[in-house]
Design a protein around this motif. Structure first.
Motif, PDB file in Angstrom:
ATOM      1  N   LYS A   1      -0.516   3.248  -3.744  1.00 38.29           N
ATOM      2  CA  LYS A   1      -0.243   2.664  -4.648  1.00 38.29           C
ATOM      3  C   LYS A   1       0.971   2.672  -5.939  1.00 38.29           C
ATOM      4  O   LYS A   1       1.766   1.524  -6.594  1.00 38.29           O
ATOM      5  CB  LYS A   1      -1.456   2.171  -5.302  1.00 38.29           C
ATOM      6  CG  LYS A   1      -2.173   1.317  -6.511  1.00 38.29           C
ATOM      7  CD  LYS A   1      -3.695   1.673  -7.186  1.00 38.29           C
ATOM      8  CE  LYS A   1      -3.723   1.108  -8.163  1.00 38.29           C
ATOM      9  NZ  LYS A   1      -5.256   1.109  -8.215  1.00 38.29           N
ATOM     10  N   GLU A   2       1.274   3.967  -5.907  1.00 43.54           N
ATOM     11  CA  GLU A   2       2.124   4.739  -6.450  1.00 43.54           C
ATOM     12  C   GLU A   2       3.895   4.086  -6.602  1.00 43.54           C
ATOM     13  O   GLU A   2       4.624   3.238  -7.063  1.00 43.54           O
ATOM     14  CB  GLU A   2       2.362   6.002  -6.994  1.00 43.54           C
ATOM     15  CG  GLU A   2       3.352   6.324  -8.042  1.00 43.54           C
ATOM     16  CD  GLU A   2       3.635   7.851  -7.714  1.00 43.54           C
ATOM     17  OE1 GLU A   2       4.248   8.487  -8.728  1.00 43.54           O
ATOM     18  OE2 GLU A   2       2.539   8.966  -7.197  1.00 43.54           O
ATOM     19  N   ARG A   3       3.880   4.063  -4.648  1.00 43.54           N
ATOM     20  CA  ARG A   3       4.672   3.942  -4.571  1.00 43.54           C
ATOM     21  C   ARG A   3       5.705   2.586  -3.954  1.00 43.54           C
ATOM     22  O   ARG A   3       6.113   1.655  -4.608  1.00 43.54           O
ATOM     23  CB  ARG A   3       5.203   4.010  -2.639  1.00 43.54           C
ATOM     24  CG  ARG A   3       6.007   4.492  -2.387  1.00 43.54           C
ATOM     25  CD  ARG A   3       6.098   4.955  -1.269  1.00 43.54           C
ATOM     26  NE  ARG A   3       5.112   4.209   0.097  1.00 43.54           N
ATOM     27  CZ  ARG A   3       4.498   4.325   0.557  1.00 43.54           C
ATOM     28  NH1 ARG A   3       3.818   5.734  -0.140  1.00 43.54           N
ATOM     29  NH2 ARG A   3       3.610   3.730   1.619  1.00 43.54           N
ATOM     30  N   THR A   4       4.491   1.222  -4.146  1.00 35.89           N
ATOM     31  CA  THR A   4       4.741   0.187  -4.061  1.00 35.89           C
ATOM     32  C   THR A   4       3.906  -0.977  -4.536  1.00 35.89           C
ATOM     33  O   THR A   4       4.532  -2.432  -5.537  1.00 35.89           O
ATOM     34  CB  THR A   4       4.014  -0.256  -2.642  1.00 35.89           C
ATOM     35  OG1 THR A   4       2.802  -0.180  -2.898  1.00 35.89           O
ATOM     36  CG2 THR A   4       3.814   0.208  -1.249  1.00 35.89           C
ATOM     37  N   ASN A   5       3.180  -0.056  -5.826  1.00 35.16           N
ATOM     38  CA  ASN A   5       3.336  -1.516  -7.025  1.00 35.16           C
ATOM     39  C   ASN A   5       2.175  -2.465  -6.148  1.00 35.16           C
ATOM     40  O   ASN A   5       1.889  -2.983  -7.447  1.00 35.16           O
ATOM     41  CB  ASN A   5       4.408  -1.696  -8.324  1.00 35.16           C
ATOM     42  CG  ASN A   5       3.683  -1.862  -9.366  1.00 35.16           C
ATOM     43  OD1 ASN A   5       2.713  -1.563 -10.001  1.00 35.16           O
ATOM     44  ND2 ASN A   5       4.415  -2.570  -9.877  1.00 35.16           N
TER      45      ASN A   5
ATOM     46  N   SER B   1      -2.184  -2.500  -5.204  1.00 30.78           N
ATOM     47  CA  SER B   1      -3.390  -2.421  -4.902  1.00 30.78           C
ATOM     48  C   SER B   1      -3.302  -2.943  -3.503  1.00 30.78           C
ATOM     49  O   SER B   1      -5.412  -2.370  -3.005  1.00 30.78           O
ATOM     50  CB  SER B   1      -4.209  -2.679  -5.769  1.00 30.78           C
ATOM     51  OG  SER B   1      -4.847  -3.713  -6.317  1.00 30.78           O
TER      52      SER B   1
END
Length: 205
Positions: A155-159, A161
């Motif tokens: 989630k953090e890497r690709t923005n 969900s």
């Protein structure tokens, strides 16, 4: 260009733009293939690259690491230094943008530009630490902790969900069995952490 991009000196950036192509690369593009020689080294500016090894006998994949904006591939550097065939596969995880650096420039620039040399050293240090942490996780962390961490990092890497992956694919990423992943995901869904659909995981936390 990502704000995480390494602080290269202006003379190096001028050389980079002269000698390497900055190109958009669609999702699922193969950048390196196990058993083949590298022609270029990717220097990522946007998107994400998945680096993994494939066991052809067992028909399984083993995740090595992900490449984020401002990074390059350590395993590709190793292959270029020794004029060896690639030991890994590398595929864009999302629509990306990157410099395609000719392998003959990698060593030349190490001698010529201090910032590039420092970047190469930092890349090896970062990946070494990352791989050691991964080994520690495999040895000491439970699968449910590793799975929650994987989803959080995605989630953090690709923005994003929403993760499009099968339970078997996720098991391959974590180096465990599909039934274990399915059991943990069902519990996470019951706890309101994820929503499960066929071939898709929606991350709710």
């Amino acid at each position: 260009m990502s704000k995480a991009f390494y602080p290269f000196e202006k003379t190096f950036m001028a050389e980079l733009n002269r000698s390497a192509e900055l190109a958009p690369v669609p999702k699922d593009t193969i950048l390196a293939e196990q058993g083949k020689y590298m022609k270029v080294i990717p220097l990522l500016t946007k998107g994400s690259i998945r680096v993994f090894r494939q066991d052809f006998d067992l028909d399984r994949e083993i995740l090595v690491y992900y490449i984020s904006p401002g990074e390059t591939c350590m395993m590709s550097l190793v292959a270029s230094f020794g004029d060896m065939k690639s030991q890994v596969n590398a595929v864009t995880e999302s629509d990306s943008e990157m410099y395609m650096i000719p392998i003959d420039k990698v060593r030349e620039w190490q001698i010529k530009f201090d910032s590039w040399n420092s970047f190469i050293i930092q890349t090896f240090m970062n990946r070494y630490t990352e791989l050691m942490n991964a080994m520690e996780d495999l040895s000491f962390q439970s699968v449910d902790v590793r799975l929650a961490h994987y989803l959080s990092q995605y989630k953090e890497r690709t923005n994003a969900s929403t993760l499009r992956i099968t339970h078997q694919g996720l098991a391959n990423e974590l180096g465990t069995a599909r039934v274990v992943v399915s059991r943990i995901l069902k519990k996470m869904e019951k706890d309101g952490q994820v929503e499960l659909k066929r071939g898709l995981i929606k991350i709710l936390v």
